[in-house]
Design a protein around this motif. Sequence first.
Motif, mmCIF file in Angstrom:
data_model
loop_
_atom_site.group_PDB
_atom_site.id
_atom_site.type_symbol
_atom_site.label_atom_id
_atom_site.label_comp_id
_atom_site.label_asym_id
_atom_site.label_seq_id
_atom_site.Cartn_x
_atom_site.Cartn_y
_atom_site.Cartn_z
ATOM 1 N N GLU A 6 -9.747 -28.487 20.687
ATOM 2 C CA GLU A 6 -10.446 -27.828 19.285
ATOM 3 C C GLU A 6 -10.301 -26.829 18.857
ATOM 4 O OE1 GLU A 6 -9.903 -30.729 17.686
ATOM 5 O OE2 GLU A 6 -9.997 -32.159 18.669
ATOM 6 N N TYR A 7 -9.978 -26.398 17.878
ATOM 7 C CA TYR A 7 -9.693 -24.756 17.173
ATOM 8 C C TYR A 7 -10.545 -24.971 16.090
ATOM 9 C CZ TYR A 7 -6.276 -23.434 20.426
ATOM 10 O OH TYR A 7 -5.792 -23.540 22.369
ATOM 11 N N GLY A 8 -11.509 -26.155 15.864
ATOM 12 C CA GLY A 8 -12.860 -25.937 14.739
ATOM 13 C C GLY A 8 -12.300 -26.062 12.971
ATOM 14 N N GLU A 9 -12.552 -25.664 12.528
ATOM 15 C CA GLU A 9 -12.142 -25.781 10.905
ATOM 16 C C GLU A 9 -10.796 -24.630 10.604
ATOM 17 O OE1 GLU A 9 -12.020 -27.887 9.139
ATOM 18 O OE2 GLU A 9 -13.064 -29.300 10.232
ATOM 19 N N GLU A 10 -10.720 -24.331 9.918
ATOM 20 C CA GLU A 10 -9.633 -23.450 9.152
ATOM 21 C C GLU A 10 -10.594 -21.816 8.915
ATOM 22 O OE1 GLU A 10 -5.302 -22.500 6.588
ATOM 23 O OE2 GLU A 10 -6.451 -24.615 6.946
ATOM 24 N N ASP A 11 -10.225 -21.147 8.993
ATOM 25 C CA ASP A 11 -10.863 -19.932 8.557
ATOM 26 C C ASP A 11 -9.507 -19.824 7.257
ATOM 27 O OD1 ASP A 11 -11.083 -17.742 11.299
ATOM 28 O OD2 ASP A 11 -12.076 -18.932 10.563
ATOM 29 N N ALA A 54 -5.821 -20.345 28.553
ATOM 30 C CA ALA A 54 -6.261 -19.716 27.366
ATOM 31 C C ALA A 54 -4.856 -19.227 27.458
ATOM 32 C CB ALA A 54 -7.065 -18.395 27.588
ATOM 33 N N VAL A 55 -4.015 -19.607 25.753
ATOM 34 C CA VAL A 55 -2.988 -19.371 25.152
ATOM 35 C C VAL A 55 -2.604 -17.791 24.854
ATOM 36 C CG1 VAL A 55 -0.554 -19.531 23.495
ATOM 37 C CG2 VAL A 55 -2.332 -21.735 24.635
ATOM 38 N N ASP A 56 -1.806 -16.947 25.512
ATOM 39 C CA ASP A 56 -1.281 -15.747 25.320
ATOM 40 C C ASP A 56 -1.648 -15.805 23.844
ATOM 41 O OD1 ASP A 56 -0.924 -12.951 26.013
ATOM 42 O OD2 ASP A 56 0.684 -13.312 27.886
ATOM 43 N N THR A 57 -2.180 -14.054 23.357
ATOM 44 C CA THR A 57 -1.329 -13.310 22.629
ATOM 45 C C THR A 57 -0.513 -12.956 22.387
ATOM 46 O OG1 THR A 57 -2.507 -11.388 22.997
ATOM 47 C CG2 THR A 57 -3.989 -13.019 21.887
ATOM 48 N N GLU A 58 0.680 -13.133 22.886
ATOM 49 C CA GLU A 58 1.977 -12.565 22.776
ATOM 50 C C GLU A 58 2.299 -11.277 22.413
ATOM 51 O OE1 GLU A 58 4.289 -15.937 21.061
ATOM 52 O OE2 GLU A 58 1.953 -16.926 19.949
ATOM 53 N N GLY A 59 1.701 -10.524 23.834
ATOM 54 C CA GLY A 59 2.132 -9.213 23.052
ATOM 55 C C GLY A 59 1.787 -8.390 21.936
ATOM 56 N N ASP A 60 0.924 -9.080 21.161
ATOM 57 C CA ASP A 60 0.962 -9.251 19.333
ATOM 58 C C ASP A 60 -0.191 -7.677 19.688
ATOM 59 O OD1 ASP A 60 0.107 -8.479 16.906
ATOM 60 O OD2 ASP A 60 -0.657 -10.664 16.449
ATOM 61 N N PRO A 61 0.290 -6.703 18.492
ATOM 62 C CA PRO A 61 -0.227 -5.248 18.396
ATOM 63 C C PRO A 61 -1.124 -4.863 17.694
ATOM 64 C CG PRO A 61 2.310 -4.930 17.124
ATOM 65 C CD PRO A 61 2.256 -6.042 17.836
ATOM 66 N N LEU A 79 -11.158 -15.323 20.839
ATOM 67 C CA LEU A 79 -9.699 -14.919 20.334
ATOM 68 C C LEU A 79 -8.506 -15.766 20.043
ATOM 69 C CD1 LEU A 79 -9.488 -12.247 23.159
ATOM 70 C CD2 LEU A 79 -9.282 -11.217 20.450
ATOM 71 N N GLU A 80 -9.098 -16.264 21.071
ATOM 72 C CA GLU A 80 -7.342 -17.279 21.086
ATOM 73 C C GLU A 80 -7.393 -18.033 19.351
ATOM 74 O OE1 GLU A 80 -6.029 -21.426 23.531
ATOM 75 O OE2 GLU A 80 -7.457 -20.249 24.577
ATOM 76 N N ARG A 81 -8.409 -18.713 19.273
ATOM 77 C CA ARG A 81 -8.902 -19.414 18.291
ATOM 78 C C ARG A 81 -8.244 -18.862 17.047
ATOM 79 N NH1 ARG A 81 -12.202 -19.408 13.972
ATOM 80 N NH2 ARG A 81 -12.752 -21.679 12.911
ATOM 81 N N GLN A 82 -8.321 -17.078 16.919
ATOM 82 C CA GLN A 82 -8.366 -16.340 15.779
ATOM 83 C C GLN A 82 -6.647 -16.743 15.841
ATOM 84 O OE1 GLN A 82 -9.888 -12.754 17.080
ATOM 85 N NE2 GLN A 82 -11.529 -13.320 15.537
ATOM 86 N N HIS A 83 -6.071 -15.915 17.289
ATOM 87 C CA HIS A 83 -4.227 -16.499 17.421
ATOM 88 C C HIS A 83 -3.772 -17.562 16.922
ATOM 89 C CE1 HIS A 83 -1.038 -15.409 19.181
ATOM 90 N NE2 HIS A 83 0.003 -16.439 19.561
ATOM 91 N N PHE A 84 -4.518 -18.609 17.424
ATOM 92 C CA PHE A 84 -4.032 -20.032 16.642
ATOM 93 C C PHE A 84 -3.826 -20.117 15.535
ATOM 94 C CE2 PHE A 84 -5.010 -24.270 15.355
ATOM 95 C CZ PHE A 84 -4.163 -25.182 15.796
ATOM 96 N N TRP A 85 -4.773 -20.043 14.601
ATOM 97 C CA TRP A 85 -4.465 -19.997 13.467
ATOM 98 C C TRP A 85 -3.751 -18.586 12.160
ATOM 99 C CZ3 TRP A 85 -5.060 -23.876 11.213
ATOM 100 C CH2 TRP A 85 -6.751 -24.892 11.352
#
Length: 418
Positions: free
Chosen positions: A113-118, A9-16, A36-42
């Motif tokens: 795969e991160y699916g289709e774009e929101d 899992a790629v970290d969400t980078e400390g996003d507050p 969570l990772e997919r949301q962060h990716f997009w």
Amino acid sequence: MAEITREAAVDTEGDPDQPHVHKERVKYSPEEEAKLERQHFWRVIDAFRYYKVHVQEQVKRAECQYRSLTQRHQLLLTGVLPNLTHISQCVDHNQDVLHAIVHNCIHMFENMEYGEEDDLKKQPPPSTFDMDKLKSTIKQFVRDWSEVGQAERDTCYLPIIREIQRLFPSDQYDVSKLRVLVPGAGLGRLAWEIARLGYMCQGNEWSFFMLFASNFVLNRCEQVNSLILYPWIHQFSNNKKSSDQTRSVSFPDIDPQSLPTTSDFSMVAGDFLEVYTEPDSWDCVATCFFIDTAHNVLDYLETIWKILKPGGVWINLGPLLYHFENMANELSIELSYEEIRSAIIKYGFHLEVERESMQTTYTENDRSMLRYVYDCVFFVARKPTELQQYAEEEEDDHACSSPPCAKSPRREGEGRLT
């Protein structure tokens, strides 16, 4: 081509604004973590695309403030509006490059795969936090892949590279079989340079901002200095000349595709602590401006000890600017170098080289009126070859805590790079 694989899992980078995926503090199901990772990716994709809107708002604000001046004052500043127009043009150019970067990111990980774009129209604008990280990523191109960044690379990367060559000379080792790991690889230049010397080298990075940019420069850029960025247009303070703000930087200064065909170079995406768990698997771990990215630097120390082969070395250069120090709801253990050094020795490492004053910069704007210089620590720590020896010494020395203490290190003179 530098294949970028995703192993954890790629970290969400400390996003507050987002929960932080930290295995010791928050437990998520695999489904929740993937979401969570997919949301962060997009969200990071969205930040790249929102760049022009974000920076142009700053330009418009500067224009409004200029127009609020009296006519007499405006006549004294006839170059302001032309400079703002130039900045706007530079913003447009940067946005073109950022669009190129994200164009192929959706399928950059063959095992994820991160699916289709929101529908991004329903999403709020990217946070200031994300936009600041994007601006920092733009400056990373200067540090890692431009002629302007050569001096900075010489102070940061060269000491590490020289130690690798000293410890593992090509006339004594088959360097193609020596495994070197570079955690926090950023845009990959240090790992790339090590691989160019013939070592098997793998870079590890968890920031999507960095991963998108490194994928672009390593796999999509072939012609030397064929691309241009304007990295300093976001800096409205401490400019000696207006032209300093809008000066361009060309990249890449070398063809990333020019590695020898026998090179073994790769980039792996994911959290260092989660990806690297196999004991005794690396000959060298090289960390540059990395250990202060930890929530708890002792977790990094423990992992490095575990994955190094007996006799393997850890080479480190960097400051202690703890990334999570001022973030609400984030674990952050801020230790002095003295405390870290003590832990390194207690864990069992031999400190073979130690310099407590090596000056360098990080993504420096060399024409700014404000410039930061880091007085870094540099060390080479070796994991002993015969660990049993130290277990026996521990029985004879009750004052030594577990893990057993290494012998007193040899401290070199304070090397200073200026």
